[in-house]
Design an enzyme around this catalytic site. Structure first.
Site, short mmCIF file in Angstrom:
data_model
loop_
_atom_site.label_atom_id
_atom_site.label_comp_id
_atom_site.label_asym_id
_atom_site.label_seq_id
_atom_site.Cartn_x
_atom_site.Cartn_y
_atom_site.Cartn_z
CE1 TYR A 70 -4.26 -0.98 -0.61
CE2 TYR A 70 -3.41 -2.91 0.54
CZ TYR A 70 -4.37 -2.31 -0.28
OH TYR A 70 -5.40 -3.05 -0.78
CD GLN A 100 -15.72 -0.43 -9.98
OE1 GLN A 100 -15.60 -1.64 -9.85
NE2 GLN A 100 -15.78 0.14 -11.18
CG ASN A 101 -10.72 4.63 -9.79
OD1 ASN A 101 -10.82 3.43 -10.00
ND2 ASN A 101 -10.64 5.51 -10.77
CB VAL A 102 -8.68 3.54 -3.27
CG1 VAL A 102 -9.65 2.37 -3.07
CG2 VAL A 102 -7.41 3.06 -3.96
CG HIS A 118 -14.00 -0.81 -4.20
ND1 HIS A 118 -13.71 -1.26 -5.48
CD2 HIS A 118 -15.16 -1.45 -3.86
CE1 HIS A 118 -14.64 -2.11 -5.88
NE2 HIS A 118 -15.53 -2.24 -4.93
CB CYS A 147 -6.60 1.89 16.62
SG CYS A 147 -8.00 2.99 16.83
N GLY A 187 -13.79 3.26 -17.84
CA GLY A 187 -12.56 2.61 -17.39
C GLY A 187 -12.73 1.55 -16.33
P1 OAD Z 1 -9.84 -3.06 -13.72
O1 OAD Z 1 -8.36 -3.00 -13.63
O2 OAD Z 1 -10.51 -4.36 -13.47
O3 OAD Z 1 -10.28 -2.59 -15.17
C1 OAD Z 1 -9.70 -1.45 -15.75
C2 OAD Z 1 -10.43 -1.17 -17.03
O4 OAD Z 1 -9.94 0.06 -17.54
C3 OAD Z 1 -10.22 -2.22 -18.12
O5 OAD Z 1 -11.48 -2.58 -18.65
C4 OAD Z 1 -9.38 -1.49 -19.17
O6 OAD Z 1 -9.69 -1.90 -20.50
C5 OAD Z 1 -9.78 -0.06 -18.94
N1 OAD Z 1 -8.81 0.96 -19.32
C6 OAD Z 1 -7.45 0.87 -19.36
N2 OAD Z 1 -6.92 2.04 -19.73
C7 OAD Z 1 -7.96 2.90 -19.93
C8 OAD Z 1 -8.04 4.27 -20.29
N3 OAD Z 1 -6.96 5.01 -20.55
N4 OAD Z 1 -9.27 4.82 -20.40
C9 OAD Z 1 -10.39 4.08 -20.15
N5 OAD Z 1 -10.35 2.79 -19.79
C10 OAD Z 1 -9.16 2.20 -19.67
O7 OAD Z 1 -10.37 -1.91 -12.77
P2 OAD Z 1 -11.77 -1.79 -12.03
O8 OAD Z 1 -12.89 -2.18 -12.92
O9 OAD Z 1 -11.79 -0.45 -11.40
O10 OAD Z 1 -11.14 -3.50 -6.02
O11 OAD Z 1 -11.60 -2.89 -10.90
C11 OAD Z 1 -12.59 -3.02 -9.95
C12 OAD Z 1 -12.00 -3.37 -8.65
O12 OAD Z 1 -11.12 -4.50 -8.78
C13 OAD Z 1 -11.07 -2.31 -8.05
O13 OAD Z 1 -11.77 -1.27 -7.40
C14 OAD Z 1 -10.27 -3.12 -7.09
C15 OAD Z 1 -9.95 -4.30 -7.96
O14 OAD Z 1 -9.67 -5.47 -7.29
C16 OAD Z 1 -10.71 -3.50 -4.76
O15 OAD Z 1 -9.59 -3.17 -4.47
C17 OAD Z 1 -11.76 -3.92 -3.79
#
Ligand code: OAD
Length: 243
Positions: A70, A100-102, A118, A147, A187
């Site tokens: 992290y 979903q972005n942190v 998230h 803590c 994305g």
């Molecule tokens: P992912 O990494 O699963 O997916 C990223 C997506 O972004 C893919 O579909 C890519 O094709 C797309 N991508 C890449 N570059 C891009 C760009 N320049 N513009 C637009 N799209 C682009 O990410 P998330 O869907 O956010 O959870 O993943 C969901 C969750 O899985 C995250 O929040 C995290 C992870 O495990 C936790 O940490 C709980």
């Protein structure tokens, strides 16, 4: 991306009175924050084991490893700057943001009231569940700390695999998606639930679904329009000025 697709998305966004953005790691990819699953790069989860690095079991077994991971990700976020898509989203004041972005790149671009499903990587919280939460120095060396309120370990204030999403954020996001007349899905691979289920919530309530992604995603099947392209290239052209 064709000119017609962009024109259609632009017209729908101009008409929308309750637009919501639903974003994933791809929104921040052009800022240099790695994605988790990606056709081009493989993403973090092709190189690292999520159960080891992002689960309560992983933290119990190897807390130093988890905190180091992290710290590395925090440094990447601290170095990153909002990109053109973050700025365009933040400039359209009527868009509600569910992410979903942190990272805090939408906020740093000027967006208000971002719903982080998230959690947020810039904070620590009590792993024992007493409710204590505090901001962290993203450049600092990782160290296990208790803590200050209850003595349980502190950990990054993000949602790990097997953990529930923050209830208040989830309820606000569900309400926003149910009320939306357009959901801009940017994305995300749309494979992680329950977050990805919000796309269906919006679709079932009648919202138009517009997907922005350079590659196929699980949201494509329910989309009214799929725009193939990178967020930074596509989103600014879709969002006109509107206060
Ligand atoms: P992912 O990494 O699963 O997916 C990223 C997506 O972004 C893919 O579909 C890519 O094709 C797309 N991508 C890449 N570059 C891009 C760009 N320049 N513009 C637009 N799209 C682009 O990410 P998330 O869907 O956010 O959870 O993943 C969901 C969750 O899985 C995250 O929040 C995290 C992870 O495990 C936790 O940490 C709980």
């Amino acid at each position: 991306m064709s000119r017609d697709e962009l024109a259609t998305a632009r017209a729908w966004l101009a008409e929308a009175t309750r637009p919501v953005s639903f974003s994933g790691a791809g929104l921040s990819a052009e800022s240099g924050v790695p994605t988790f699953r990606d056709a081009a790069t493989g993403g973090l989860w092709s190189a690292f084991d999520p159960m080891r690095l992002a689960s309560p079991e992983g933290f119990a077994a190897e807390p130093d490893l988890v905190l180091a991971w992290y710290a590395w990700r925090r440094q990447a976020v601290a170095r990153a700057e909002p990109n053109a898509a973050h700025r365009a989203l933040a400039a359209r004041r009527d868009v509600r943001h569910v992410t979903q972005n942190v990272d805090d790149l939408l906020e740093r671009a000027g967006a208000r009231d971002v719903l982080h499903l998230h959690g947020t990587i810039g904070d620590d919280r009590c792993h024992g569940g007493c409710g204590h939460r505090e901001p962290v120095d993203c450049g600092a060396e990782p160290a296990q700390r208790p803590c200050p309120r209850c003595g349980a370990p502190l950990r990054p204030a993000v949602v790990w695999f097997g953990e529930a999403l923050p209830g208040d954020v989830w309820r606000a996001a569900e309400t926003a998606c149910r009320d939306a007349d357009l959901l801009l899905v940017i994305g995300t691979s749309a494979v992680v639930h329950p977050a990805a289920g919000l796309i269906d919530v919006a679709g079932a309530a009648g919202a138009r679904i517009v997907v922005v992604n350079p590659d196929a995603s699980a949201a494509d099947g329910v989309a009214d329009l799929v725009v193939r392209g990178r967020a930074g290239d596509v989103v600014p052209g879709m969002l006109g000025e509107r206060k």
